[in-house]
Design a protein around this motif. Structure first.
Motif, PDB file in Angstrom:
ATOM      1  N   ARG A 252       1.337  -0.532   0.098  1.00 22.80           N
ATOM      2  CA  ARG A 252      -0.073   0.088  -0.263  1.00 22.80           C
ATOM      3  C   ARG A 252       1.032   1.067   0.095  1.00 22.80           C
ATOM      4  O   ARG A 252       0.343   2.133  -0.570  1.00 22.80           O
ATOM      5  N   SER A 253       2.211   1.169   0.647  1.00 19.48           N
ATOM      6  CA  SER A 253       3.070   1.964   0.338  1.00 19.48           C
ATOM      7  C   SER A 253       4.125   2.572  -0.673  1.00 19.48           C
ATOM      8  O   SER A 253       4.042   3.536  -1.361  1.00 19.48           O
ATOM      9  N   ALA A 254       3.618   1.412  -0.909  1.00 21.77           N
ATOM     10  CA  ALA A 254       4.542   1.710  -2.826  1.00 21.77           C
ATOM     11  C   ALA A 254       3.142   2.129  -3.745  1.00 21.77           C
ATOM     12  O   ALA A 254       3.309   1.881  -4.686  1.00 21.77           O
ATOM     13  N   GLY A 255       1.774   2.163  -3.412  1.00 16.79           N
ATOM     14  CA  GLY A 255       1.005   3.134  -4.454  1.00 16.79           C
ATOM     15  C   GLY A 255      -0.409   1.572  -4.766  1.00 16.79           C
ATOM     16  O   GLY A 255      -0.504   1.592  -5.533  1.00 16.79           O
ATOM     17  N   VAL A 256       0.525   0.231  -4.371  1.00 16.74           N
ATOM     18  CA  VAL A 256      -0.523  -0.860  -5.164  1.00 16.74           C
ATOM     19  C   VAL A 256      -1.895  -0.757  -4.138  1.00 16.74           C
ATOM     20  O   VAL A 256      -2.807  -0.397  -3.488  1.00 16.74           O
ATOM     21  N   SER A 257      -2.834  -1.184  -5.291  1.00 21.93           N
ATOM     22  CA  SER A 257      -4.459  -0.811  -5.419  1.00 21.93           C
ATOM     23  C   SER A 257      -5.011  -1.945  -4.542  1.00 21.93           C
ATOM     24  O   SER A 257      -4.281  -3.042  -4.862  1.00 21.93           O
ATOM     25  N   ILE A 258      -5.886  -1.475  -3.200  1.00 21.79           N
ATOM     26  CA  ILE A 258      -6.297  -2.886  -2.507  1.00 21.79           C
ATOM     27  C   ILE A 258      -7.269  -3.525  -4.005  1.00 21.79           C
ATOM     28  O   ILE A 258      -6.873  -4.937  -3.027  1.00 21.79           O
ATOM     29  N   GLU A 259      -7.583  -3.171  -4.714  1.00 27.04           N
ATOM     30  CA  GLU A 259      -8.646  -4.600  -5.591  1.00 27.04           C
ATOM     31  C   GLU A 259      -7.182  -5.147  -6.482  1.00 27.04           C
ATOM     32  O   GLU A 259      -7.364  -6.868  -5.946  1.00 27.04           O
ATOM     33  N   ALA A 260      -6.082  -4.780  -6.427  1.00 22.04           N
ATOM     34  CA  ALA A 260      -4.598  -5.553  -6.880  1.00 22.04           C
ATOM     35  C   ALA A 260      -4.615  -6.799  -5.962  1.00 22.04           C
ATOM     36  O   ALA A 260      -3.751  -7.693  -5.826  1.00 22.04           O
TER      37      ALA A 260
ATOM     38  N   VAL B  44      -3.965 -12.121  -3.620  1.00 19.22           N
ATOM     39  CA  VAL B  44      -4.390 -12.846  -1.835  1.00 19.22           C
ATOM     40  C   VAL B  44      -5.266 -14.029  -2.468  1.00 19.22           C
ATOM     41  O   VAL B  44      -4.952 -15.138  -1.792  1.00 19.22           O
ATOM     42  N   GLU B  45      -6.358 -13.494  -3.021  1.00 23.47           N
ATOM     43  CA  GLU B  45      -7.024 -14.451  -3.707  1.00 23.47           C
ATOM     44  C   GLU B  45      -6.516 -15.902  -4.124  1.00 23.47           C
ATOM     45  O   GLU B  45      -6.639 -16.837  -3.978  1.00 23.47           O
ATOM     46  N   LEU B  46      -5.636 -15.152  -5.451  1.00 22.51           N
ATOM     47  CA  LEU B  46      -4.600 -16.431  -5.971  1.00 22.51           C
ATOM     48  C   LEU B  46      -3.762 -16.639  -5.321  1.00 22.51           C
ATOM     49  O   LEU B  46      -3.675 -18.012  -5.640  1.00 22.51           O
ATOM     50  N   PHE B  47      -3.134 -16.235  -4.213  1.00 26.30           N
ATOM     51  CA  PHE B  47      -2.124 -16.947  -3.872  1.00 26.30           C
ATOM     52  C   PHE B  47      -2.772 -18.292  -2.309  1.00 26.30           C
ATOM     53  O   PHE B  47      -2.152 -18.978  -2.859  1.00 26.30           O
ATOM     54  N   LEU B  48      -3.923 -17.718  -2.241  1.00 26.91           N
ATOM     55  CA  LEU B  48      -5.203 -19.386  -1.626  1.00 26.91           C
ATOM     56  C   LEU B  48      -5.086 -20.368  -2.253  1.00 26.91           C
ATOM     57  O   LEU B  48      -5.903 -21.059  -1.639  1.00 26.91           O
ATOM     58  N   GLN B  49      -5.392 -19.965  -3.649  1.00 27.11           N
ATOM     59  CA  GLN B  49      -5.573 -21.306  -4.211  1.00 27.11           C
ATOM     60  C   GLN B  49      -4.114 -21.505  -4.666  1.00 27.11           C
ATOM     61  O   GLN B  49      -4.140 -23.125  -5.679  1.00 27.11           O
ATOM     62  N   GLY B  50      -2.904 -21.705  -4.192  1.00 22.90           N
ATOM     63  CA  GLY B  50      -1.311 -22.177  -4.428  1.00 22.90           C
ATOM     64  C   GLY B  50      -0.977 -21.638  -5.483  1.00 22.90           C
ATOM     65  O   GLY B  50      -1.046 -21.033  -6.157  1.00 22.90           O
ATOM     66  N   ASP B  51      -0.214 -23.423  -5.841  1.00 26.86           N
ATOM     67  CA  ASP B  51       1.157 -22.846  -6.844  1.00 26.86           C
ATOM     68  C   ASP B  51       0.211 -22.640  -8.618  1.00 26.86           C
ATOM     69  O   ASP B  51       0.761 -22.153  -8.858  1.00 26.86           O
ATOM     70  N   LYS B  52      -0.166 -23.057  -8.590  1.00 28.51           N
ATOM     71  CA  LYS B  52      -0.892 -22.748  -9.933  1.00 28.51           C
ATOM     72  C   LYS B  52      -1.545 -21.981 -10.112  1.00 28.51           C
ATOM     73  O   LYS B  52      -1.635 -21.792 -11.099  1.00 28.51           O
ATOM     74  N   THR B  53      -1.334 -20.775  -9.328  1.00 26.84           N
ATOM     75  CA  THR B  53      -1.460 -19.085  -9.754  1.00 26.84           C
ATOM     76  C   THR B  53      -0.221 -18.581 -10.007  1.00 26.84           C
ATOM     77  O   THR B  53      -0.141 -17.105  -9.327  1.00 26.84           O
ATOM     78  N   ILE B  54       1.287 -18.981  -9.739  1.00 28.37           N
ATOM     79  CA  ILE B  54       2.319 -17.948  -9.549  1.00 28.37           C
ATOM     80  C   ILE B  54       2.572 -17.276 -10.511  1.00 28.37           C
ATOM     81  O   ILE B  54       2.549 -16.107 -10.438  1.00 28.37           O
ATOM     82  N   GLU B  55       1.664 -17.442 -12.282  1.00 34.49           N
ATOM     83  CA  GLU B  55       1.803 -17.160 -12.786  1.00 34.49           C
ATOM     84  C   GLU B  55       1.575 -15.547 -12.821  1.00 34.49           C
ATOM     85  O   GLU B  55       1.686 -14.370 -13.416  1.00 34.49           O
TER      86      GLU B  55
ATOM     87  N   ARG C 263       0.176 -14.148 -10.344  1.00 33.77           N
ATOM     88  CA  ARG C 263       0.407 -13.174  -9.664  1.00 33.77           C
ATOM     89  C   ARG C 263       1.288 -12.099  -9.820  1.00 33.77           C
ATOM     90  O   ARG C 263       1.485 -11.327  -9.565  1.00 33.77           O
ATOM     91  N   LYS C 264       2.170 -13.021 -10.973  1.00 34.51           N
ATOM     92  CA  LYS C 264       3.785 -12.304 -11.387  1.00 34.51           C
ATOM     93  C   LYS C 264       2.724 -11.740 -11.870  1.00 34.51           C
ATOM     94  O   LYS C 264       3.730 -10.138 -12.041  1.00 34.51           O
ATOM     95  N   GLU C 265       1.954 -11.510 -13.099  1.00 35.05           N
ATOM     96  CA  GLU C 265       2.085 -10.602 -13.352  1.00 35.05           C
ATOM     97  C   GLU C 265       1.342  -9.204 -13.045  1.00 35.05           C
ATOM     98  O   GLU C 265       1.539  -8.368 -13.649  1.00 35.05           O
ATOM     99  N   ILE C 266       0.511  -9.578 -11.475  1.00 36.44           N
ATOM    100  CA  ILE C 266       0.300  -8.654 -11.179  1.00 36.44           C
ATOM    101  C   ILE C 266       1.600  -7.493 -10.087  1.00 36.44           C
ATOM    102  O   ILE C 266       1.473  -6.845 -10.227  1.00 36.44           O
ATOM    103  N   PHE C 267       2.008  -8.100 -10.090  1.00 33.21           N
ATOM    104  CA  PHE C 267       3.387  -8.289  -9.695  1.00 33.21           C
ATOM    105  C   PHE C 267       4.497  -6.706 -10.703  1.00 33.21           C
ATOM    106  O   PHE C 267       4.694  -5.606 -10.230  1.00 33.21           O
ATOM    107  N   ILE C 268       3.907  -7.558 -12.067  1.00 38.99           N
ATOM    108  CA  ILE C 268       4.620  -6.534 -12.855  1.00 38.99           C
ATOM    109  C   ILE C 268       4.153  -5.642 -13.656  1.00 38.99           C
ATOM    110  O   ILE C 268       4.879  -4.244 -13.169  1.00 38.99           O
TER     111      ILE C 268
END
Length: 113
Positions: free
Chosen positions: A54-62, A67-78, A80-85
């Motif tokens: 949040r300090s870096a300005g990442v939106s609550i929605e993102a 978090v939703e993807l993280f809780l689904q496990g490793d199948k969502t790694i890509e 999640r990576k796209e969100i951070f990119i």
């Protein structure tokens, strides 16, 4: 840790912590027999992560999506990576905009006073 302790440790209000949990920004926190939130080290790691993002300005929605993807496990790694990119790209754009603003203010600062 209690919500009071976590609030003090991370300098976030208790209301914000409850809100973050309610909207899914942090995974549900376990409660003790009395129904009081009992934050684990892992819960605190989430709080620290969210505060940093949040300090870096990442939106609550993102972050909720992450978090939703993280809780689904490793199948969502890509995904999640796209969100951070995307968030990193937005952050870099904000930095560039701020640098331009700083450059505009520095050379002739005196003429604006």
């Amino acid at each position: 840790m209690t919500i009071t302790e976590v609030s003090q440790k991370f300098e976030i209000s208790q209301d914000i912590l409850r809100y973050y949990e309610r909207i899914g920004l942090i995974p549900p926190v376990n409660r003790n027999k009395s129904g009081i939130r009992d934050y684990t080290e892992q819960d605190c790691n989430w709080v620290e992560f969210i505060k940093c993002m949040r300090s870096a300005g990442v939106s609550i929605e993102a972050l909720i999506e992450y978090v939703e993807l993280f809780l689904q496990g490793d199948k969502t790694i890509e995904a999640r990576k796209e969100i951070f990119i995307e968030q990193r790209n937005q952050f870099m754009k904000r930095i560039e905009d701020m640098k331009k603003l700083l450059e505009r203010l520095e050379p002739d600062f005196g003429k604006f006073i």
